[in-house]
Design a protein around this motif. Structure first.
Motif, mmCIF file in Angstrom:
data_model
loop_
_atom_site.group_PDB
_atom_site.id
_atom_site.type_symbol
_atom_site.label_atom_id
_atom_site.label_comp_id
_atom_site.label_asym_id
_atom_site.label_seq_id
_atom_site.Cartn_x
_atom_site.Cartn_y
_atom_site.Cartn_z
ATOM 1 N N PRO A 230 43.458 51.749 37.433
ATOM 2 C CA PRO A 230 42.266 51.357 38.187
ATOM 3 C C PRO A 230 42.595 50.206 39.129
ATOM 4 O O PRO A 230 43.482 49.391 38.863
ATOM 5 C CB PRO A 230 41.285 50.910 37.091
ATOM 6 C CG PRO A 230 41.801 51.514 35.833
ATOM 7 C CD PRO A 230 43.286 51.584 35.985
ATOM 8 N N ARG A 231 41.846 50.131 40.225
ATOM 9 C CA ARG A 231 42.119 49.068 41.189
ATOM 10 C C ARG A 231 41.971 47.681 40.577
ATOM 11 O O ARG A 231 42.726 46.766 40.909
ATOM 12 C CB ARG A 231 41.183 49.212 42.391
ATOM 13 C CG ARG A 231 41.567 50.368 43.299
ATOM 14 C CD ARG A 231 40.875 50.248 44.626
ATOM 15 N NE ARG A 231 41.151 51.409 45.459
ATOM 16 C CZ ARG A 231 40.705 51.548 46.693
ATOM 17 N NH1 ARG A 231 39.932 50.610 47.214
ATOM 18 N NH2 ARG A 231 40.988 52.620 47.401
ATOM 19 N N LYS A 232 40.995 47.508 39.695
ATOM 20 C CA LYS A 232 40.805 46.195 39.064
ATOM 21 C C LYS A 232 42.060 45.776 38.317
ATOM 22 O O LYS A 232 42.447 44.602 38.331
ATOM 23 C CB LYS A 232 39.610 46.233 38.119
ATOM 24 C CG LYS A 232 38.250 46.273 38.819
ATOM 25 C CD LYS A 232 37.121 46.254 37.802
ATOM 26 C CE LYS A 232 35.761 46.293 38.490
ATOM 27 N NZ LYS A 232 34.644 46.296 37.513
ATOM 28 N N ALA A 233 42.693 46.737 37.657
ATOM 29 C CA ALA A 233 43.918 46.429 36.911
ATOM 30 C C ALA A 233 45.051 46.056 37.861
ATOM 31 O O ALA A 233 45.828 45.124 37.597
ATOM 32 C CB ALA A 233 44.311 47.619 36.045
ATOM 33 N N ILE A 234 45.153 46.795 38.979
ATOM 34 C CA ILE A 234 46.211 46.496 39.959
ATOM 35 C C ILE A 234 45.959 45.141 40.599
ATOM 36 O O ILE A 234 46.884 44.347 40.796
ATOM 37 C CB ILE A 234 46.280 47.607 41.025
ATOM 38 C CG1 ILE A 234 46.560 48.961 40.364
ATOM 39 C CG2 ILE A 234 47.365 47.288 42.058
ATOM 40 C CD1 ILE A 234 46.479 50.144 41.305
ATOM 41 N N HIS A 235 44.689 44.842 40.912
ATOM 42 C CA HIS A 235 44.354 43.519 41.444
ATOM 43 C C HIS A 235 44.792 42.431 40.479
ATOM 44 O O HIS A 235 45.327 41.382 40.886
ATOM 45 C CB HIS A 235 42.841 43.421 41.681
ATOM 46 C CG HIS A 235 42.353 44.192 42.865
ATOM 47 N ND1 HIS A 235 41.051 44.607 42.995
ATOM 48 C CD2 HIS A 235 43.002 44.633 43.971
ATOM 49 C CE1 HIS A 235 40.907 45.270 44.132
ATOM 50 N NE2 HIS A 235 42.077 45.303 44.742
ATOM 51 N N GLY A 236 44.576 42.669 39.190
ATOM 52 C CA GLY A 236 44.975 41.693 38.181
ATOM 53 C C GLY A 236 46.474 41.474 38.160
ATOM 54 O O GLY A 236 46.946 40.330 38.041
ATOM 55 N N MET A 237 47.248 42.560 38.286
ATOM 56 C CA MET A 237 48.701 42.443 38.292
ATOM 57 C C MET A 237 49.183 41.657 39.510
ATOM 58 O O MET A 237 50.123 40.862 39.421
ATOM 59 C CB MET A 237 49.337 43.834 38.257
ATOM 60 C CG MET A 237 49.219 44.545 36.921
ATOM 61 S SD MET A 237 50.123 46.122 36.881
ATOM 62 C CE MET A 237 48.851 47.240 37.488
ATOM 63 N N ILE A 238 48.525 41.899 40.652
ATOM 64 C CA ILE A 238 48.882 41.171 41.878
ATOM 65 C C ILE A 238 48.546 39.690 41.725
ATOM 66 O O ILE A 238 49.346 38.813 42.073
ATOM 67 C CB ILE A 238 48.149 41.786 43.088
ATOM 68 C CG1 ILE A 238 48.715 43.179 43.398
ATOM 69 C CG2 ILE A 238 48.261 40.877 44.317
ATOM 70 C CD1 ILE A 238 47.912 43.960 44.429
ATOM 71 N N ALA A 239 47.349 39.409 41.182
ATOM 72 C CA ALA A 239 46.928 38.018 40.994
ATOM 73 C C ALA A 239 47.848 37.283 40.012
ATOM 74 O O ALA A 239 48.158 36.100 40.200
ATOM 75 C CB ALA A 239 45.481 37.974 40.506
ATOM 76 N N ASP A 240 48.300 37.980 38.975
ATOM 77 C CA ASP A 240 49.203 37.372 37.985
ATOM 78 C C ASP A 240 50.521 36.931 38.623
ATOM 79 O O ASP A 240 51.207 36.041 38.091
ATOM 80 C CB ASP A 240 49.502 38.352 36.853
ATOM 81 C CG ASP A 240 48.314 38.552 35.923
ATOM 82 O OD1 ASP A 240 47.382 37.716 35.970
ATOM 83 O OD2 ASP A 240 48.312 39.543 35.171
ATOM 84 N N ARG A 241 50.861 37.539 39.726
ATOM 85 C CA ARG A 241 52.114 37.201 40.412
ATOM 86 C C ARG A 241 51.876 36.269 41.599
ATOM 87 O O ARG A 241 52.763 36.079 42.428
ATOM 88 C CB ARG A 241 52.810 38.495 40.859
ATOM 89 C CG ARG A 241 53.361 39.284 39.667
ATOM 90 C CD ARG A 241 53.591 40.747 40.016
ATOM 91 N NE ARG A 241 54.201 41.466 38.902
ATOM 92 C CZ ARG A 241 53.530 41.891 37.825
ATOM 93 N NH1 ARG A 241 52.231 41.644 37.713
ATOM 94 N NH2 ARG A 241 54.150 42.539 36.859
ATOM 95 N N GLY A 242 50.657 35.733 41.678
ATOM 96 C CA GLY A 242 50.360 34.744 42.714
ATOM 97 C C GLY A 242 49.790 35.316 43.987
ATOM 98 O O GLY A 242 49.595 34.594 44.972
#
Length: 302
Positions: A230-242
């Protein structure tokens, strides 16, 4: 970590039921324009080749699922019954196009582009382009002048004009035209066994090395239907990497990440407004990097 500026809380969920209902009429029209364009592409050679049977059946099955189209259902059965009678199949497809064209008239730029994409997929579905198909393609491009601002369309038109100059089409010229069509609509059903409607075309200039993606303090935009999650999960992965993310493409977008599968709600069969905006900005020398889902997946796995 930077503060995310993602989609608003009240935004309609991507690929959700509410958004589907909102876009139902335009999505049905998009699919119908593509379907009719594909059938016209099949007819462009003035005959049906046996190599076109399989991709024709794949597309018919897809539009039966999408539109619950009775003509698609009958065509699937006719392809089985008349498997050794291509002239019969030609007449059947011709009748479908004639009848459905009475109810569907191209009215807008969206209709033009979706029908053109279907037509291109139709003429290339057997991975072979003949002289008659090139002539029909050039005629269609001339009748739809609004699509010619797209560099991929201009490249396709130039290749078609070069190939037809001596009145014959070589195997190399046919392959060249099929390659440019792939830029618009992705691989043919003959190559993949998957319907071309809903494919993502080739993203010219897309990053090829996942190590080139930098997350920290970079702005990401996602588009399409991701298999990664899901996009929310991908957004989270991107945010976790700054990284940061937004819902639309603008001048400060660093990366537009495009899913392997087209979104149901894209403006056109193979591209949405985000891709169109990114291509426009890139033509001006200030657009985002284009990233296929596979490259993004590998970058997130580092």
């Amino acid at each position: 970590m930077v503060e995310t500026t993602g989609p608003r809380k009240n935004a309609l969920e991507h690929e959700g039921a509410a958004l589907g209902r909102l876009h139902a009429r335009s999505n049905n029209r998009k699919a119908l324009a593509y379907w009719l364009g594909f059938l016209k592409g099949i007819l462009a050679s003035n005959k049906v080749e046996t190599a076109e049977y399989a991709p024709l059946a794949v597309e018919a099955q897809n539009f039966l699922s999408l539109l619950h189209d009775p003509d698609a259902l009958e065509l699937i059965e006719d392809l089985r019954i008349w498997k050794n009678e291509p002239n019969e199949i030609y007449e059947i497809v011709e009748n479908i196009v004639a009848m459905r064209s009475r109810d569907f008239v191209v009215e807008s730029e969206k209709d033009e582009i979706n029908e053109l994409y279907g037509f291109c997929a139709g003429i290339a579905c057997d991975n072979r382009i003949c002289l008659e198909e090139i002539e029909s393609l050039l005629t269609k491009l001339e009748s739809y002048p609004r699509v010619q601002g797209d560099r991929r369309v201009l490249n396709l038109k130039a290749a078609a004009q070069r190939s037809i100059a001596d009145g014959r089409i070589t195997a190399e010229e046919s392959d060249d035209i099929c390659t440019w069509i792939t830029h618009l609509v992705g691989d043919s059903a003959t190559d993949t066994g998957i319907a071309t409607f809903g494919n993502v075309g080739v993203l010219e200039g897309a990053l090829e090395d996942h190590n080139d993606i930098v997350f920290d303090q970079r702005m990401f935009v996602l588009t399409g239907k991701f298999t990664l999650g899901p996009r929310k999960a991908i957004h989270g992965m991107i945010a976790d990497r700054g990284g940061d993310f937004k819902s639309s493409v603008c001048r400060n977008t660093n990366y537009l990440c495009v899913a392997a599968e087209a979104s149901r709600d894209w403006r056109h069969s193979h591209e949405g407004l985000k891709i169109m905006k990114a291509i426009e900005l890139r033509a001006e020398g200030r657009g985002p990097e284009l990233v296929h889902e596979g490259i993004l997946t590998r970058a997130l796995s580092r």
